[in-house]
Design a protein around this motif. Structure first.
Motif, PDB file in Angstrom:
ATOM      1  N   SER A 100     -53.070 -34.134 -23.084  1.00 31.35           N
ATOM      2  CA  SER A 100     -53.774 -33.515 -21.763  1.00 31.35           C
ATOM      3  C   SER A 100     -52.450 -33.119 -21.062  1.00 31.35           C
ATOM      4  CB  SER A 100     -54.480 -34.491 -21.266  1.00 31.35           C
ATOM      5  OG  SER A 100     -54.799 -34.376 -19.934  1.00 31.35           O
ATOM      6  N   LYS A 101     -51.615 -34.110 -21.031  1.00 29.38           N
ATOM      7  CA  LYS A 101     -50.326 -33.857 -19.888  1.00 29.38           C
ATOM      8  C   LYS A 101     -49.503 -32.733 -20.472  1.00 29.38           C
ATOM      9  CE  LYS A 101     -49.892 -38.594 -18.572  1.00 29.38           C
ATOM     10  NZ  LYS A 101     -49.032 -39.862 -18.409  1.00 29.38           N
ATOM     11  N   VAL A 102     -49.299 -32.211 -21.688  1.00 28.48           N
ATOM     12  CA  VAL A 102     -48.777 -31.119 -22.070  1.00 28.48           C
ATOM     13  C   VAL A 102     -49.359 -29.944 -21.527  1.00 28.48           C
ATOM     14  CG1 VAL A 102     -48.397 -29.650 -24.143  1.00 28.48           C
ATOM     15  CG2 VAL A 102     -47.913 -31.990 -24.297  1.00 28.48           C
ATOM     16  N   GLY A 103     -50.787 -29.695 -21.375  1.00 26.55           N
ATOM     17  CA  GLY A 103     -51.331 -28.655 -20.874  1.00 26.55           C
ATOM     18  C   GLY A 103     -51.178 -28.501 -19.518  1.00 26.55           C
ATOM     19  N   VAL A 104     -51.367 -29.701 -18.860  1.00 31.64           N
ATOM     20  CA  VAL A 104     -51.219 -29.652 -17.477  1.00 31.64           C
ATOM     21  C   VAL A 104     -49.954 -29.239 -16.961  1.00 31.64           C
ATOM     22  CG1 VAL A 104     -51.478 -30.841 -15.244  1.00 31.64           C
ATOM     23  CG2 VAL A 104     -53.141 -31.371 -17.096  1.00 31.64           C
ATOM     24  N   ALA A 105     -48.891 -29.785 -17.427  1.00 30.11           N
ATOM     25  CA  ALA A 105     -47.509 -29.707 -17.242  1.00 30.11           C
ATOM     26  C   ALA A 105     -46.964 -28.017 -17.338  1.00 30.11           C
ATOM     27  CB  ALA A 105     -46.405 -30.433 -18.206  1.00 30.11           C
ATOM     28  N   ILE A 106     -47.623 -27.425 -18.330  1.00 31.02           N
ATOM     29  CA  ILE A 106     -47.374 -26.163 -18.479  1.00 31.02           C
ATOM     30  C   ILE A 106     -48.119 -25.349 -17.360  1.00 31.02           C
ATOM     31  CG2 ILE A 106     -47.761 -23.927 -19.960  1.00 31.02           C
ATOM     32  CD1 ILE A 106     -47.036 -25.741 -22.532  1.00 31.02           C
ATOM     33  N   VAL A 107     -49.300 -25.792 -17.206  1.00 32.01           N
ATOM     34  CA  VAL A 107     -50.034 -25.049 -15.797  1.00 32.01           C
ATOM     35  C   VAL A 107     -49.217 -25.425 -14.383  1.00 32.01           C
ATOM     36  CG1 VAL A 107     -51.966 -25.273 -14.324  1.00 32.01           C
ATOM     37  CG2 VAL A 107     -52.387 -25.223 -16.813  1.00 32.01           C
ATOM     38  N   LEU A 108     -48.659 -26.433 -14.407  1.00 31.69           N
ATOM     39  CA  LEU A 108     -47.903 -26.686 -13.067  1.00 31.69           C
ATOM     40  C   LEU A 108     -46.479 -25.859 -13.221  1.00 31.69           C
ATOM     41  CD1 LEU A 108     -48.191 -30.701 -12.775  1.00 31.69           C
ATOM     42  CD2 LEU A 108     -49.067 -28.867 -11.275  1.00 31.69           C
ATOM     43  N   LEU A 109     -46.027 -25.543 -14.223  1.00 33.20           N
ATOM     44  CA  LEU A 109     -44.760 -24.715 -14.409  1.00 33.20           C
ATOM     45  C   LEU A 109     -45.316 -23.371 -14.127  1.00 33.20           C
ATOM     46  CD1 LEU A 109     -43.074 -26.069 -17.516  1.00 33.20           C
ATOM     47  CD2 LEU A 109     -42.183 -26.186 -15.238  1.00 33.20           C
ATOM     48  N   ARG A 110     -46.394 -22.845 -14.529  1.00 33.54           N
ATOM     49  CA  ARG A 110     -46.758 -21.666 -14.295  1.00 33.54           C
ATOM     50  C   ARG A 110     -47.297 -21.161 -12.572  1.00 33.54           C
ATOM     51  NH1 ARG A 110     -47.300 -18.955 -19.244  1.00 33.54           N
ATOM     52  NH2 ARG A 110     -48.019 -20.348 -20.802  1.00 33.54           N
ATOM     53  N   LEU A 111     -47.960 -22.401 -12.167  1.00 33.01           N
ATOM     54  CA  LEU A 111     -48.171 -22.232 -10.783  1.00 33.01           C
ATOM     55  C   LEU A 111     -46.981 -22.235  -9.597  1.00 33.01           C
ATOM     56  CD1 LEU A 111     -51.457 -24.327 -10.986  1.00 33.01           C
ATOM     57  CD2 LEU A 111     -51.276 -22.176 -10.103  1.00 33.01           C
ATOM     58  N   GLN A 112     -46.129 -22.890 -10.136  1.00 33.24           N
ATOM     59  CA  GLN A 112     -45.020 -23.365  -9.292  1.00 33.24           C
ATOM     60  C   GLN A 112     -44.394 -21.958  -8.607  1.00 33.24           C
ATOM     61  OE1 GLN A 112     -43.727 -26.574  -8.652  1.00 33.24           O
ATOM     62  NE2 GLN A 112     -41.668 -26.473  -8.667  1.00 33.24           N
ATOM     63  N   PRO A 113     -44.019 -21.059  -9.352  1.00 29.68           N
ATOM     64  CA  PRO A 113     -43.517 -19.671  -8.726  1.00 29.68           C
ATOM     65  C   PRO A 113     -44.410 -19.066  -7.664  1.00 29.68           C
ATOM     66  CG  PRO A 113     -43.102 -19.675 -10.965  1.00 29.68           C
ATOM     67  CD  PRO A 113     -44.169 -20.814 -10.740  1.00 29.68           C
TER      68      PRO A 113
END
Length: 446
Positions: free
Chosen positions: A224-237
């Motif tokens: 679950s955290k892997v998926g959310v971490a990558i989503v946060l990285l995509r949203l950040q910019p």
């Protein structure tokens, strides 16, 4: 090789359907074999693909493949330590569904796939949590259900605000500087913080680790955290320039590091200590994201990849010991069951971030990212939190070497031994020579 598109997701979904369909009639071994084959096939497809899928809903870039591969590994680890006595035959199918949801999150580029992935993980995790039907498992499941509903509603409201202003549901919609979009970003962050176990949306996490099967804790703590971490990285910019995103991440990260470590200091139970320390580790990731460092993506992906094998090993040991996984029951484990005790020692040292374990390089990346960004306040919080973590991890480690040991119920099964040995090899091998992981992470940056 073919471009990664829907193949790994289709394999996971098909394997989940087959496993669920045959579970009432087939043996436990047959259901597990189908689930394992599905996870292995999806892992191979994700690792062997090249190029990137271009779609309005999903992207198959290197970060998506990295996330899918790590989610499949966590699914295999969860499947290996799943005990038939506490999990009916539907459990392998639920692990597949949760892995599928986390893999969808890894490639999400649209609000629809973001929401579907999050809810697929949450619903499968709820069902997996309550399978033992014990009082602690049911309490953990109720908390996850209620708080998960609140988190989903909050996230949907944030998406609705962004759509009302921009008319778009892609991640690019968040680039607007409108105040309503900024409010939507705050609500979106709150919804994702629930899935990421950040304070004050963390209440369900320790109960999952201590009351649910260890397999559910692996899904919640890694996939679950892997998926959310990558989503946060995509949203950040894409986030608005108002600073609400970074400010929110910093506040959530500080609270998680402080509360997670303080609560972990008080825990005599190994699974519950791991649950609170998992909150602290989520806080470290949030601090990296909040810092805005140039190598944020590198540090986040590297950190979560090094956290995974240590958690696999620690939870496998907790599953072997069952109710004796506490400071009293762990006494003398190194002498009574050398393999289990030695691997658990390595896992705890890696989580503490000590040298010769791969967790040391994760902490190095954490401190380097915060220092390079000039966020010295966040760096101080991370250092103090790591110092507290060193104390309670060593507290459990020292207990393993006490000579006044107790009798242990059973040695590990071969599946559990495989997880322990694979995790130990990863922790030590990458701890001594981290270059391959560093190269893999660099090649997987979104």
């Amino acid at each position: 090789m073919a471009t990664m598109g829907l193949e790994p997701l289709a394999v996971l979904g098909l394997a989940a359907v087959i496993a669920m369909a045959i579970s009432p009639r087939a043996s436990d071994g047959t259901t597990r074999s189908i689930a394992a084959l599905g996870l292995l096939a999806a892992l191979i497809l994700a690792a062997g693909s090249q190029g990137a899928l271009t779609s309005a809903l999903l992207t198959g870039d290197t970060a998506a493949r990295f996330g899918t591969g790590l989610c499949c590994l966590s699914g295999l680890a969860a499947l290996a330590i799943l005990r038939p006595a506490s999990a009916p035959r539907e459990a392998p199918a639920l692990i597949l569904l949760a892995t599928l949801g986390a893999s969808v999150l890894s490639g999400a580029s649209h609000a629809a796939t973001l929401f579907v992935g999050l809810e697929l993980v949450t619903l499968a995790l709820i069902a997996l949590t309550v399978l033992p039907r014990s009082a602690p498992a049911l309490e953990a499941g109720y908390k996850l259900l209620i708080l998960g509903g609140i988190g989903a509603a909050t996230l949907l409201m944030g998406l609705a605000f962004a759509f009302a202003v921009t008319g778009e549901l892609t991640f690019a919609a968040w680039s607007s500087t409108d105040r309503l979009v900024a409010l939507g970003a705050a609500l979106l962050l709150a919804g994702l913080a629930f899935k990421f176990s950040l304070v004050p949306f963390h209440m369900w996490t320790p109960d999952i680790f201590s009351g649910a099967p260890a397999a559910a804790a692996i899904v919640a703590g890694v996939a679950s955290k892997v998926g959310v971490a990558i989503v946060l990285l995509r949203l950040q910019p894409q986030m608005p320039a108002t600073g609400i995103w970074q400010t929110g991440l910093a506040a959530l990260g500080i609270a998680s590091v402080v509360l997670g470590n303080l609560q972990a200091l008080r825990q005599p139970s190994l699974p519950r200590m791991l649950g609170f320390s998992s909150i602290a580790h989520s806080g470290y990731l949030a601090l990296i994201l909040a810092s805005g460092a140039a190598d944020t993506s590198q540090a986040v992906l590297f950190y979560i990849a090094t956290y995974a094998p240590a958690l696999f090993a620690a939870l496998a040991a907790a599953a072997i010991l069952d109710r004796d996984a506490n400071l009293t029951g762990l006494r003398g484990l190194v002498w009574a069951q050398p393999m289990t005790g030695a691997v658990l020692t390595l896992a705890l040292l890696s989580l503490a971030g000590l040298p010769l374990a791969v967790g040391f390089w994760a902490k190095f990346q954490l401190f380097s990212a915060l220092a390079q960004a000039g966020t010295y306040g966040l760096l101080a919080v991370a250092i103090l939190g790591s110092a507290a973590g060193l104390y309670f991890y060593l507290r459990f480690t020292v207990t393993l070497f006490r000579r006044d040991g107790v009798d242990f119920p059973r040695p590990p099964h071969w599946q559990e031994a495989a997880v322990l040995l694979a995790a130990a090899a990863t922790i030590v091998g990458l701890g001594v020579y981290p270059v391959p992981l560093d190269a893999l992470v660099t090649a997987s940056l979104p």
